[in-house]
Each structure stands twice: as C-alpha cells, then as structure tokens.
Motif scaffolding. Structure first.
Motif, short mmCIF file in Angstrom:
data_model
loop_
_atom_site.label_atom_id
_atom_site.label_comp_id
_atom_site.label_asym_id
_atom_site.label_seq_id
_atom_site.Cartn_x
_atom_site.Cartn_y
_atom_site.Cartn_z
N VAL A 1 0.86 -1.34 0.03
CA VAL A 1 0.20 -0.09 0.09
C VAL A 1 0.78 1.32 -0.02
O VAL A 1 1.83 1.32 0.86
CB VAL A 1 -0.89 -0.06 1.35
CG1 VAL A 1 -1.77 1.21 1.08
CG2 VAL A 1 -1.73 -1.35 1.14
N MET A 2 0.44 2.09 -0.90
CA MET A 2 1.35 3.20 -1.28
C MET A 2 0.59 4.66 -1.06
O MET A 2 -0.25 4.60 -2.02
CB MET A 2 2.12 2.90 -2.46
CG MET A 2 3.48 3.47 -2.73
SD MET A 2 3.84 3.14 -4.36
CE MET A 2 4.79 1.76 -4.41
N TYR A 3 1.06 5.26 -0.48
CA TYR A 3 0.28 7.09 -0.52
C TYR A 3 1.29 7.77 -1.12
O TYR A 3 2.30 8.21 -0.37
CB TYR A 3 -0.12 7.32 0.69
CG TYR A 3 -0.84 8.52 0.91
CD1 TYR A 3 -2.07 8.92 0.23
CD2 TYR A 3 -0.43 9.58 1.65
CE1 TYR A 3 -2.59 9.96 0.14
CE2 TYR A 3 -0.97 10.93 1.68
CZ TYR A 3 -2.02 11.04 1.06
OH TYR A 3 -2.61 12.22 1.10
N ASN A 4 1.12 8.23 -2.42
CA ASN A 4 1.98 9.31 -3.09
C ASN A 4 1.46 10.63 -3.01
O ASN A 4 0.49 10.82 -3.77
CB ASN A 4 2.43 8.57 -4.48
CG ASN A 4 2.95 7.54 -4.45
OD1 ASN A 4 3.42 6.89 -3.49
ND2 ASN A 4 3.43 7.01 -5.81
N THR A 5 2.07 11.25 -2.20
CA THR A 5 1.50 12.89 -2.23
C THR A 5 2.39 13.71 -2.70
O THR A 5 3.81 13.68 -2.55
CB THR A 5 1.12 13.05 -0.71
OG1 THR A 5 0.60 14.57 -0.71
CG2 THR A 5 2.22 12.72 0.41
N SER A 6 1.92 14.74 -3.35
CA SER A 6 2.72 16.22 -3.69
C SER A 6 3.17 16.87 -2.35
O SER A 6 4.13 17.60 -2.64
CB SER A 6 1.97 17.06 -4.62
OG SER A 6 1.47 16.11 -5.66
N LEU A 7 2.50 16.70 -1.21
CA LEU A 7 2.80 17.68 -0.19
C LEU A 7 4.11 17.20 0.30
O LEU A 7 4.41 15.97 0.45
CB LEU A 7 1.72 17.47 0.72
CG LEU A 7 0.29 17.95 0.19
CD1 LEU A 7 -0.83 17.84 1.24
CD2 LEU A 7 0.59 19.59 -0.08
N PRO A 8 4.76 18.09 1.22
CA PRO A 8 5.95 17.71 2.10
C PRO A 8 5.53 17.23 3.25
O PRO A 8 6.49 16.53 4.24
CB PRO A 8 6.84 18.91 2.17
CG PRO A 8 5.72 20.03 2.10
CD PRO A 8 4.40 19.44 1.23
N VAL A 9 4.29 16.91 3.51
CA VAL A 9 3.91 16.37 5.18
C VAL A 9 2.70 15.75 4.65
O VAL A 9 1.92 15.79 3.72
CB VAL A 9 3.50 17.70 5.83
CG1 VAL A 9 4.61 18.51 6.39
CG2 VAL A 9 2.38 18.56 5.15
N ILE A 10 2.29 14.70 5.61
CA ILE A 10 1.25 13.96 5.48
C ILE A 10 -0.29 14.65 5.60
O ILE A 10 -1.32 14.50 4.89
CB ILE A 10 1.40 12.73 6.21
CG1 ILE A 10 0.11 11.66 5.85
CG2 ILE A 10 1.07 12.90 7.87
CD1 ILE A 10 0.40 10.21 6.17
N PHE A 11 -0.29 15.77 6.41
CA PHE A 11 -1.54 16.66 6.88
C PHE A 11 -0.83 17.77 7.41
O PHE A 11 0.23 17.91 7.84
CB PHE A 11 -2.12 15.69 7.87
CG PHE A 11 -3.51 16.39 8.03
CD1 PHE A 11 -4.73 16.06 7.12
CD2 PHE A 11 -4.02 17.53 8.77
CE1 PHE A 11 -5.84 16.29 7.19
CE2 PHE A 11 -5.11 17.82 9.12
CZ PHE A 11 -6.28 17.37 8.12
N GLY A 12 -1.60 18.84 6.98
CA GLY A 12 -0.80 20.28 7.24
C GLY A 12 -1.05 20.76 8.60
O GLY A 12 -0.40 21.77 9.09
#
Ligand code: UQ1
Length: 451
Positions: free
Chosen positions: A228-239
């Motif tokens: 399972v992979m979560y690929n996010t553009s953000l530098p953090v998982i949540f702001g």
C-alpha cells in the motif's frame, strides 16, 4: 440576432401558495425551445452563482425572507451531491444512492433557479451573463461555484478511468462507483493512492480511502500480498502537526509507504504504470506498476472565473478572510471552495461561513459595514479504518478549534458514528437549508464560553 420562440417557464405554481407542499417545487427555470433564441435580461436583489452546499444554504436564508423572484440561483446541474459521502461509497460503507438528491429539492420555493451556468462576470455593471446568453443584473452577488476537477491534466488518466477497472477516483460521482470493486478485486501488487499538486477540496479524502482500503485488505486476508502506497505532492502527510503525528504513526504501524513530493503526471493503463514527477527534483520522474490506482485529480477554480476581475492571480475569488466580502466590490461575497480564504476547503468550512455571510450580507444590504468574522473553521473527519475517526478541526493559521472536550487527535469510534450517521443528516436537514452555522456555539458551550 436570429431568434425563435423563447419559453420563460414556471415549473409549477407562479404565485406561491404557502400551503402547497414543497414537493411541488415552485422554482423557475429558463428553458429555450431552440438553440438560437432571444436573450433575457432580468434584475434580482441577489444573484447566487452556484447552487451547491454554500449557494443552497444562502438561498434558503434570503429567498423566503425577500419573497418570490428576488433571489436567483444559477446552477446547471439537476443533481446535488453530498460529496463527503463519496469516501464511504468508495469504501463500500454507504450506497451511491444515498449521496444525492435533486437540485430543485434543496433550493427554496421562492428563488428562481436558472438552470444554466455563468460564463462571464461584469461586477462594474452589477451583472453576469449565462452560457445561454441571458443577462442577470443584481444588487448583491454571491459567488459559490466550488472547484473544477481537472482529470484531463494528467496524461492518460481520462482514458484509464474509462477503460481500466483498477483505476478509480472518489472525487467524481461516476468514478467513485469503481473504487469499492477495485478494492475487492485486487489480489496482489501495488495499491497506489495519490494527492495532486494543486489546491484540493477535502484534503483528507486522498488518504482516508488509503486507510479504509488497507483495512479491507487486512480483513480479506490479502494484506501481505499488497504493497500500500500513498504518493502525495505535499511535503507532509497533513498540514496540521497535531493530526499529522498520529497519521504518520498509523502509516508506520500498518506498513503504508508514504512517498512525499510525488506528483502523478501520467497513467499508462495498458502497461499498468503510474508516472510521478519528483517535485524536489522536477526534471526527474519515477514510475510504479499498479494493481489498483486511486487518483485524487488536480483541481482549480472553475474556468468561468479565470481572468475575471473577481479573482486573484491564482484565479480564486478574492475575499476578505474575516468578512468574506469581496476585496474590491463591496456588494459581492464569496463562499466555499472557490474563494482565496486561506483555510481547508470542506463542507464543514461552509457551515461556519453560512452564519458569517448571512450576517454580513444582511448588514451590507442595510447600508452598514460587515462585522461578523470567520475564524477559518474547517474540519476533516479522518477515517482511519476499524470504525474509527480522527476528528480534525482547525482554523486560520493552524489554530485548533475542536468542538468536544476530549482529545480529538485520537482515533475514536464515537467520531466514526458522527461521520457516518450524524453528518449526512446534519447536511441534508440543516446545512443546505441554511440552518446550521457550524459547531462554534457548542465549542464555546463545552469550554464554558471561554474559547
Ligand atoms: C460539519 O458541520 C459538517 O457540515 C455538515 C461536516 O460536513 C459534512 C463535517 O464533516 C463536520 C465535522 C462538521 C462539524 C460538526 C461537528 C458537530 C463537529
């Protein structure tokens, strides 16, 4: 201009009978009997552009009070979706049928529903023009147009959504139908969940479905075969760090790979590959094979707003972040996802904005200055699986605005109950009717009036 017959049609009763049941739907629409027709011009006290959550709530506040024909809502869609339920549909917890109702059933009897879309704004002359060429003049304007989903901006994505059962997206009423089957069907390989490199609505949604899918894989006994992979553009998982910490912990404990600064740029569904741009070294791409791909698409303000004098350089409506009044045109207000108010874009945010716009627009209509201040309240019920939710609630500048006198950064079953059973009722019975102004009152009550 070439014109044939124009029909200005009242869908049912033209004079409102106060005993008539709402089911009669006393709304007005403009219909043309032919594509080439004479354009209409009509003047309203208030024109509301967008009949989603925010537009419906404010229409329900003002139209019954001002009377028949004083408020127009311009909304092209016949169906109104409760979008916060899409995650639950994707996870197989709710049925798609429970997500929607007809637009005419959420708008008040007294408003004119213009079933069209606004294509140009002329705030210097207090008017908007629709795609059908009709001109609507106003004393006051509310812009509540939501966001535009840009699936087309990712190469190969539209085709993949059409042709590949393993590619799905909870952000769209149609693509969300593919999510639960994709979760059920995957047997092994990479399950990839993405977060785009643009402003988004419900910033928690891209990872909520990741946790719910992972939970499903475990229960189905296939977890050890799926990466399972979560690929996010953000530098953090949540702001917001208070909620990011337990989410990082969940990913660690449940062996979810989090790839930050990864932006989906291409889907090659014939070869089951998803290509990501590495945002910290933007000339570099990395590609992963997928067995399931859940895409949160790039989003923007609606293209009809682009370049108008109502928006900033990012094309979002420029409002005063406290009053939600337009910074240049005092008779214009903005609400919901299409404004530049610096907070997370959610239905919960709209709930707190309803009270602010109701008060401030009323004051401006009375020739006074707006006084009610929006604190940026927004909320994200983060479904993490196992019937638990982290109820994130925050406001401007990272302030924590939790309603209940408990630690809401902890995943709880009570908050799952709120999200799954209580919020839909709150939305349909109160929020779209303009009767729910967010939980601020309860927050103060639970803190003995001091917060
Ligand atoms: C809320 O008011 C709201 O709008 C109806 C939501 O959207 C569906 C929410 O998710 C949340 C969390 C709220 C806030 C309400 C409470 C009682 C915490």
């Amino acid at each position: 201009m070439a014109c044939t017959r124009t029909v200005f049609l009242r869908l049912s009763c033209s004079v409102r009978d106060k005993w008539s049941p709402k089911a009669l739907g006393c709304q007005v629409a403009w219909f043309s009997s032919s594509p080439a027709r004479e354009q209409q011009e009509k003047k309203y006290d208030i024109v509301i552009v967008g009949g989603g959550c925010a537009g419906s709530a404010i229409a329900n506040k003002f139209a019954p009070y001002l009377g028949q024909g004083k408020v127009a809502v311009v909304e092209p869609h016949e169906t109104h979706y409760y979008q916060p339920m899409f995650t639950l549909v994707g996870a197989g917890i709710k049925d798609h049928k429970q997500t929607h109702t007809q637009t005419k059933d959420v708008l008040p009897d007294e408003c004119d529903w213009i079933k069209d879309k606004v294509t140009s704004f002329d705030p210097n002359n207090n008017s908007v023009t629709t795609a059908g060429g009709d001109k609507l003049k106003y004393d006051y304007l509310l812009v509540s147009m939501g966001l535009q989903l840009n699936y087309h901006s990712v190469k190969g994505l539209e085709e993949a959504l059409k042709e590949d059962p393993a590619v799905c997206s909870n952000y769209h009423w149609q693509h969300v139908k593919k999510t639960h089957p994709a979760i059920e069907n995957i047997q092994s390989g990479n399950a990839i969940f993405t977060f785009p490199n643009t402003p988004v609505k419900c910033a928690g949604a891209p990872q909520k479905i990741c946790y719910l899918a992972e939970n499903n894989f475990s229960k189905a006994g296939k977890r050890d075969r799926i990466n399972v992979m979560y690929n996010t553009s953000l530098p953090v998982i949540f702001g917001i760090p208070r909620y990011a910490a337990p989410l990082e912990e969940i990913c660690k404990n449940r062996n979810i790979t989090v790839n930050k600064r990864h932006n989906l740029v291409e889907v090659d569904h014939k070869n089951n590959r998803a290509v990501f741009q590495l945002l910290d070294t933007p000339t570099e791409n990395v590609s992963f094979e997928y067995s399931m791909l859940h895409v949160s698409p790039p989003m923007s303000s609606p293209k009809e707003l682009w370049g108008s004098s109502l928006v900033d350089e990012t094309n979002f409506v420029t409002v005063n972040r406290d009053t939600l009044q337009h910074t240049k045109y005092p008779n214009v207000f903005g609400m919901g996802d299409c404004t530049n108010a610096p907070t997370a874009k959610t239905a919960a945010a709209i709930s707190a904005q309803v009270g602010v716009v109701n008060k401030n627009l009323s004051l401006v209509m009375d020739g006074k200055q707006p006084t009610r201040k929006y604190d940026g309240y927004t909320s994200c019920p983060l479904l993490v699986g196992n019937h638990k939710v982290i109820m994130a609630e925050f406001g401007y500048d990272g302030s924590i605005l939790e309603t209940f006198p408990i630690n809401q950064a902890k995943a709880m079953r009570s908050m799952y109950f709120m999200k799954v059973h209580f919020m839909p009722q709150l939305y349909w019975q109160m929020l779209v009717k303009g009767l729910w102004h967010g939980p601020g009152f309860f927050r103060k009550l639970f803190r003995f009036g001091v917060a």
